[in-house]
Structures are given as structure tokens and as C-alpha cells.
Scaffold this active site. Structure first.
Site, PDB file in Angstrom:
ATOM      1  CG  ASN A  60      -0.234  -0.078   2.505  1.00  0.00           C
ATOM      2  OD1 ASN A  60       0.480   0.849   2.855  1.00  0.00           O
ATOM      3  ND2 ASN A  60      -0.382  -1.183   3.234  1.00  0.00           N
ATOM      4  CG  ASP A  77      -7.126  -4.913   5.978  1.00  0.00           C
ATOM      5  OD1 ASP A  77      -6.787  -4.853   7.167  1.00  0.00           O
ATOM      6  OD2 ASP A  77      -7.628  -3.949   5.353  1.00  0.00           O
ATOM      7  CG  ASP A  85      -6.981  -6.549  13.643  1.00  0.00           C
ATOM      8  OD1 ASP A  85      -6.167  -5.707  14.059  1.00  0.00           O
ATOM      9  OD2 ASP A  85      -8.158  -6.296  13.367  1.00  0.00           O
ATOM     10  CB  ILE A  86      -0.766  -6.089  14.512  1.00  0.00           C
ATOM     11  CG1 ILE A  86      -0.147  -7.088  13.528  1.00  0.00           C
ATOM     12  CG2 ILE A  86       0.241  -5.719  15.610  1.00  0.00           C
ATOM     13  CD1 ILE A  86       1.039  -6.578  12.754  1.00  0.00           C
ATOM     14  CE  LYS A 136      -8.246   0.230  12.798  1.00  0.00           C
ATOM     15  NZ  LYS A 136      -7.396   0.638  11.696  1.00  0.00           N
ATOM     16  CE  LYS A 177      -9.553  -3.290  13.844  1.00  0.00           C
ATOM     17  NZ  LYS A 177      -8.741  -3.886  12.848  1.00  0.00           N
TER      18      LYS A 177
END
Ligand SMILES: Cc1cc2nc3c(=O)[nH]c(=O)nc-3n(C[C@H](O)[C@H](O)[C@H](O)COP(=O)(O)O)c2cc1C
Length: 407
Positions: free
Chosen positions: A208, A276, A305-306, A338, A342
Site C-alpha cells: 500500500n 488486511d 489483526d495486530i 474501529k 478492536k
């Protein structure tokens, strides 16, 4: 600032060794007590007499000196230092450190010590860029050594490029940061930065547009505020910030492993733009384009998902876990979702749509989302955002220490 600090200066055999005479003097001006170990090659470049005159201390050169071993053996030299500074850190000395050798006084001290080590490498550009040197530097950093420099510029050998000893002022700043009594001193921070690269085959990858500028700026700001920082960086074209430990990774899996390995930490800031998805089964050999054949179908798998993993750790969860949300629409609303999804404490949300210049730019506009609400910060440089965030963290984790201080 360095009053009473015991610094062991190891001077190896590089052309820049003469600069350590000035460095020793400046350290003493700041109140540090400087002991010096000269390697055999180091003594070809500076004399023990000059160094003894400038440090006011006996200079140590011989591992097998009977008087030295009785008065100030290598184990005492290794233990009594608050910080061991290797300047110039030659390619040779770093190779021997990496290999765990102890075949002279300098390497015996470096192997015997449990104290922090700061390396100031200096050498010709080809030596610095050689894969052997780069591998040794990487290994030493992974083992916890910090580094300052080298800088790019004109070299004594007549060439120009990376390899010049960091300026004396920069080395002093790195030492002062190490001993800093800033608002985050005594706290450990983990920062992720940059993109991840997920291999498709040995030559292609999914990536990215993240440049790592924001994550790196935050890591530097936390270090400047006195935190002991580990920066886990994906592939970026930025130099490692001075005064902190940088670990280099490529994939999300590697980034997660490096993050877990860097715990325990008081603060975790996930600024990296972690992919992702990854390719489920990357090809072992380069995929070939066959005439008339349809393009290959890439089957994707979800990456770890860190941020969520760090936020929900049962053991070693950092006290403050902060994530980043890069959005192109409904920035605050998505970021609030989010935060809840998370289990993070704070989210810094930024707009990365085309035209904002967020990816790769030097400024950013963020919204700080906490469980108490949303606060929109004005557009600032990425360094200013780092400093502002460091101040907020200090207020949250050390309310008394930071009272009245602005970031
Ligand atoms: C004139 C001269 C300049 C040198 N400059 C450097 C240098 O800047 N950096 C380096 O890594 N090695 C340099 N070397 C090579 C080191 O001196 C050599 O590798 C030596 O074995 C290092 O020993 P030490 O690491 O124990 O000090 C130089 C050698 C000479 C003869």
C-alpha cells in the site's frame, strides 16, 4: 544533564577516531565521567595520552594487563558503565560483536556487559553498504544495541556517501535522550510504521502507499520524550531514527512476531498500514505469463489483526494501545467503530483519500478518538503530531509528572 553518568567510550580503528577526542571533552563538560577503551587499531588513530588528558582517566587497552585486571578488570569496566558508547564503531568491531567474540579488551567488555550499548558506526560507503556489515548492524540492533548515524556526506577517503560518523552534537543528543528525564522516561513504547509487503511470488507483492513518515515521527517523538522505543518498521525508504531500536520486517506475520517479541511495553502505537490480506499460497517461483492464458486468480487469506491482538492480550497487554485508522470517507465514524471493535484505548483517524497528501506527505490532520469522544486536531507536521501525542500519553500515564507540561 549527564552529571554523574559513567560513560565507557570504546574507540575503534576508524579514521573518524580523532573526533572522539572532542566528544570525550563535550561529555565531560556535561558532567559525565568518561572512561576510554582503545582498540589496538584505535590507538593508531588517537594516542592514549591525548585521550587520558581529555578524560582525566587512565586509558585501557590490554585485556591481559595484570595491573588493569587487578585495578579495573574488564568485568568491572563492563558493569560500572551506565552506557557503553562505541565510536567509531568499525565494520570489524561490529562483525566481532555480532559473532560473540571476546578476543581483545573492547569485545570482551562488550560481551560481558548487560549495560546499554550505543553504536556510532563510521566507515567507507562500500564497507557500510556491504551485506555483511548491514547484516551485523541488523543483528546488533535486534539484540538491543542502539545506534546513531552514520550520516551521508564527504568521507575522508575522498568518496561521498553514507558512512560518515554522526556529528558530535548528534551523538551527544542521542546520549542525552538515552538519559532523558523527559515526560515519558521510564516507559517502554512499541511503535509500528510503514506498509507491509505480502508476497505473491518471489518478485511480486501486495503493498500500500504508506510511507512510514507518521509512524517514524511518532517513534522519534516518544524517544525524544524519554521513552525507550522499539520501532517495528515495514519496508520504507526512511533512515532509522536515532535514539531508538528499529526492527525491520516485511510481512504482517513478521510484524506481529516482532511486536510480540518487543513486549512488555507500556505503550503500543500501531501506525503501520498492515495489509488486511495476504496471498494464501505465494508461488515459490516467479509466475510466468503464458500467451493467451487467463490472468492467475489470487486466493487471499486474512492477515493477523495486530492492533486487535495487542489490545486483547491476556498477558502483557500494554497499558495504552493506540491504533490508526486510515479512511477515505466518514473518517471519525469509522474510527469510532474501529475503537470499539478492536478493544484499543485510542484511535488516531486520518483521511487518506486522494488529494489530502497524507500518504507520503509531511503534514497530517488527525482526529483523536477516545472512549470519551472525538477531538479534531488542526493540520500539523507529522513531527508535531508525534510531539502532541507524546504529551497526551504522558498526561494519561504519568499525570503527576506531566502536570502543566505541554507536548
Ligand atoms: C587509514 C585507515 C583508515 C581506516 N578507517 C576505517 C573506518 O573508518 N572504518 C572502519 O570500519 N575501518 C577502518 N579501517 C580498518 C580498520 O582499522 C581495521 O578493520 C581494524 O582491524 C579495526 O580494528 P578494531 O575494530 O579492533 O578497531 C581503516 C584502516 C586504515 C588503515
Amino acid at each position: 544533564m549527564l552529571s554523574g553518568k559513567q560513560i565507557l567510550l570504546i574507540v575503534a580503528g576508524g579514521i573518524a577516531a580523532y573526533k572522539t577526542l572532542d566528544l570525550a571533552r563535550r561529555l565531560r563538560e556535561r558532567g559525565a565521567c568518561v572512561r576510554c577503551v582503545l582498540t589496538e587499531a584505535g590507538a593508531r588513530f588517537v594516542t592514549p595520552l591525548s585521550m587520558a588528558a581529555l578524560t582525566g582517566e587512565k586509558v585501557h587497552q590490554d585485556l591481559f594487563s595484570l595491573t588493569d585486571e587487578i585495578e579495573m578488570g574488564h568485568i568491572r569496566l563492563a558493569r560500572e558503565a551506565d552506557l557503553i558508547l562505541v565510536a567509531p564503531a568499525t565494520a570489524d568491531l561490529m562483525a566481532r560483536m555480532g559473532a560473540g567474540m571476546a578476543n581483545d579488551l573492547a569485545t570482551a567488555v562488550l560481551l560481558a556487559t548487560r549495560q546499554p550499548i550505543l553504536l556510532a558506526p563510521s566507515m567507507n560507503t562500500a564497507m557500510w553498504e556491504h551485506p555483511a556489515t548491514q547484516a551485523n548492524v541488523k543483528l546488533l540492533k535486534e539484540r538491543g544495541c542502539r545506534s546513531v548515524g552514520p550520516q551521508a556526506g564527504d568521507l575522508a577517503c575522498g568518496e561521498s556517501g553514507a558512512g560518515r560518523l554522526a556529528d558530535v552534537q548528534d551523538i551527544l543528543a542521542a546520549i542525552e535522550t538515552h538519559f532523558s528525564s523527559g515526560p515519558l522516561s521510564g516507559l517502554r513504547a512499541l511503535v509500528t510504521s510503514g506498509p507491509t509487503h505480502e508476497p505473491i511470488d518471489p518478485v511480486r507483492y501486495i503493498a500500500n502507499r504508506s510511507s512510514g513518515k507518521q509512524g517514524h515521527a511518532i517513534a522519534k517523538a516518544l524517544a525524544d520524550a524519554g521513552a525507550e522505543v522499539t520501532l517495528v518498521s515495514g519496508p520504507v525508504s526512511l533512515a532509522d531514527p536515532s535514539g531508538l531500536r528499529t526492527l525491520h520486517v516485511e510481512t504482517a506475520e513478521q510484524m506481529l512476531a516482532a511486536c510480540l517479541g518487543a513486549l512488555p511495553a507500556d505503550i503500543a502505537i500501531c501506525a503501520a498500514a498492515v495489509a488486511d490480506w495476504k496471498v494464501k499460497a505465494p508461488a515459490k517461483d516467479k509466475m510466468k505469463k503464458a500467451k493467451g492464458a487467463a490472468p492467475p486468480a489470487l486466493e487471499l487469506a486474512t492477515n493477523p489483526d495486530i492492533l486487535a491482538i495487542l489490545s486483547t492480550l491476556k498477558k502483557n497487554r500494554p497499558r495504552l494501545v493506540i491504533g490508526f485508522a486510515a479512511e477515505t470517507q466518514k473518517v471519525s465514524a469509522f474510527a469510532q467503530e474501529k475503537l470499539k471493535a478492536k478493544g484499543a484505548d485510542w484511535i488516531l483517524a486520518n483521511d487518506v483519500s486522494e488529494g489530502t497528501g497524507t500518504f507520503g506527505g509531511d503534514s497530517n490532520q488527525v482526529h483523536l478518538i477516545t472512549h470519551g469522544g472525538v477531538e479534531s486536531w488542526p493540520r500539523m507536521s507529522k513531527a508535531e503530531i508525534g510531539a502532541e501525542l507524546a504529551g497526551r500519553i504522558a498526561q494519561a500515564l504519568k499525570p503527576k509528572a506531566s502536570k502543566g507540561k505541554k507536548a
